[in-house]
Design a protein around this motif. Structure first.
Motif, PDB file in Angstrom:
ATOM      1  N   LEU A 103      -1.258  -4.438  -8.947  1.00  0.00           N
ATOM      2  CA  LEU A 103      -0.358  -4.706  -7.750  1.00  0.00           C
ATOM      3  C   LEU A 103      -0.514  -4.483  -6.439  1.00  0.00           C
ATOM      4  CD1 LEU A 103       2.485  -2.141  -9.794  1.00  0.00           C
ATOM      5  CD2 LEU A 103       2.414  -4.473  -9.826  1.00  0.00           C
ATOM      6  N   THR A 104      -1.664  -3.917  -6.229  1.00  0.00           N
ATOM      7  CA  THR A 104      -2.367  -3.928  -4.944  1.00  0.00           C
ATOM      8  C   THR A 104      -3.819  -4.203  -4.815  1.00  0.00           C
ATOM      9  OG1 THR A 104      -3.057  -1.592  -5.449  1.00  0.00           O
ATOM     10  CG2 THR A 104      -0.935  -1.640  -4.252  1.00  0.00           C
ATOM     11  N   GLY A 105      -4.151  -4.810  -3.455  1.00  0.00           N
ATOM     12  CA  GLY A 105      -5.538  -5.122  -3.037  1.00  0.00           C
ATOM     13  C   GLY A 105      -6.265  -3.831  -3.035  1.00  0.00           C
ATOM     14  N   ILE A 106      -7.672  -4.250  -2.625  1.00  0.00           N
ATOM     15  CA  ILE A 106      -8.483  -3.075  -2.411  1.00  0.00           C
ATOM     16  C   ILE A 106      -8.155  -2.107  -1.240  1.00  0.00           C
ATOM     17  CG2 ILE A 106     -10.264  -4.227  -0.954  1.00  0.00           C
ATOM     18  CD1 ILE A 106     -11.415  -1.851  -3.685  1.00  0.00           C
ATOM     19  N   GLN A 107      -7.938  -0.783  -1.655  1.00  0.00           N
ATOM     20  CA  GLN A 107      -7.601   0.029  -0.584  1.00  0.00           C
ATOM     21  C   GLN A 107      -8.101   1.622  -0.598  1.00  0.00           C
ATOM     22  OE1 GLN A 107      -3.319   0.098   0.288  1.00  0.00           O
ATOM     23  NE2 GLN A 107      -2.788  -1.671  -0.459  1.00  0.00           N
ATOM     24  N   PRO A 108      -8.176   2.276   0.363  1.00  0.00           N
ATOM     25  CA  PRO A 108      -8.858   3.617   0.211  1.00  0.00           C
ATOM     26  C   PRO A 108      -7.899   4.463  -0.864  1.00  0.00           C
ATOM     27  CG  PRO A 108      -8.559   3.026   2.431  1.00  0.00           C
ATOM     28  CD  PRO A 108      -7.909   1.900   1.769  1.00  0.00           C
ATOM     29  N   HIS A 109      -8.518   5.178  -1.587  1.00  0.00           N
ATOM     30  CA  HIS A 109      -7.813   5.896  -2.557  1.00  0.00           C
ATOM     31  C   HIS A 109      -8.202   7.361  -2.282  1.00  0.00           C
ATOM     32  CE1 HIS A 109      -5.973   7.596  -5.955  1.00  0.00           C
ATOM     33  NE2 HIS A 109      -6.960   7.541  -6.899  1.00  0.00           N
ATOM     34  N   LEU A 110      -9.406   7.829  -2.336  1.00  0.00           N
ATOM     35  CA  LEU A 110     -10.124   9.291  -2.243  1.00  0.00           C
ATOM     36  C   LEU A 110     -11.335   9.340  -1.362  1.00  0.00           C
ATOM     37  CD1 LEU A 110     -10.365   9.726  -6.229  1.00  0.00           C
ATOM     38  CD2 LEU A 110      -8.428  10.548  -4.764  1.00  0.00           C
TER      39      LEU A 110
END
Length: 140
Positions: A126-133
């Motif tokens: 559902l989402t492209g590569i993004q910061p998570h932690l």
């Protein structure tokens, strides 16, 4: 030798020596978020260990809510250095998920002034590569 003290470099497999600074226990705090969840803060502990003669590092991780100490997430696996300088990481999470089910994930670790810093980025269907932690941990 107790389980907290890392083995000496002489007891570590030669492919592990460049990563031997990781061996031991690290603890600190981090922040997380993603478009599909609320932002949050957490406490975290990582433990890296090596068996003499084996070309892998065992990895265990656990997190908890800072305000209550309630457990949040846990995972374990192995880090396997490859001849080309990359590291293959195999991880199973306490939720029953194996990380290969995520479309894309990157974990960038860096030693900064003796502390272990990392950033995890993730993509899903559902989402492209993004910061998570992201977190900063001190060696115990």
């Amino acid at each position: 030798m107790d389980s907290v003290t890392p083995p000496s470099a002489a007891a570590v497999h030669p492919v592990i020596v460049p990563l031997s600074y990781l061996l031991g226990t690290w603890r600190g705090q981090g922040e997380g978020g993603y478009p599909t969840i609320n932002s949050f803060s957490y406490g975290e502990e990582l433990h890296f260990s090596s068996n003499p003669g084996k070309p892998v590092i065992a990895y265990n991780q656990k997190t908890w809510k800072l305000n209550s100490g309630e457990p949040m997430h846990a995972e374990s696996g192995y880090w396997r250095p490859k001849p080309d300088g990359t590291i293959e990481v195999v991880i199973a999470q306490s939720t029953g998920i194996v990380e290969v089910q995520v479309k894309e994930i990157s974990r960038d670790f860096e030693l900064v002034n003796g502390d272990l810093s990392y950033v995890v980025q993730m993509a899903t269907n559902l989402t492209g590569i993004q910061p998570h932690l992201k977190a900063l941990l001190k060696k115990l």
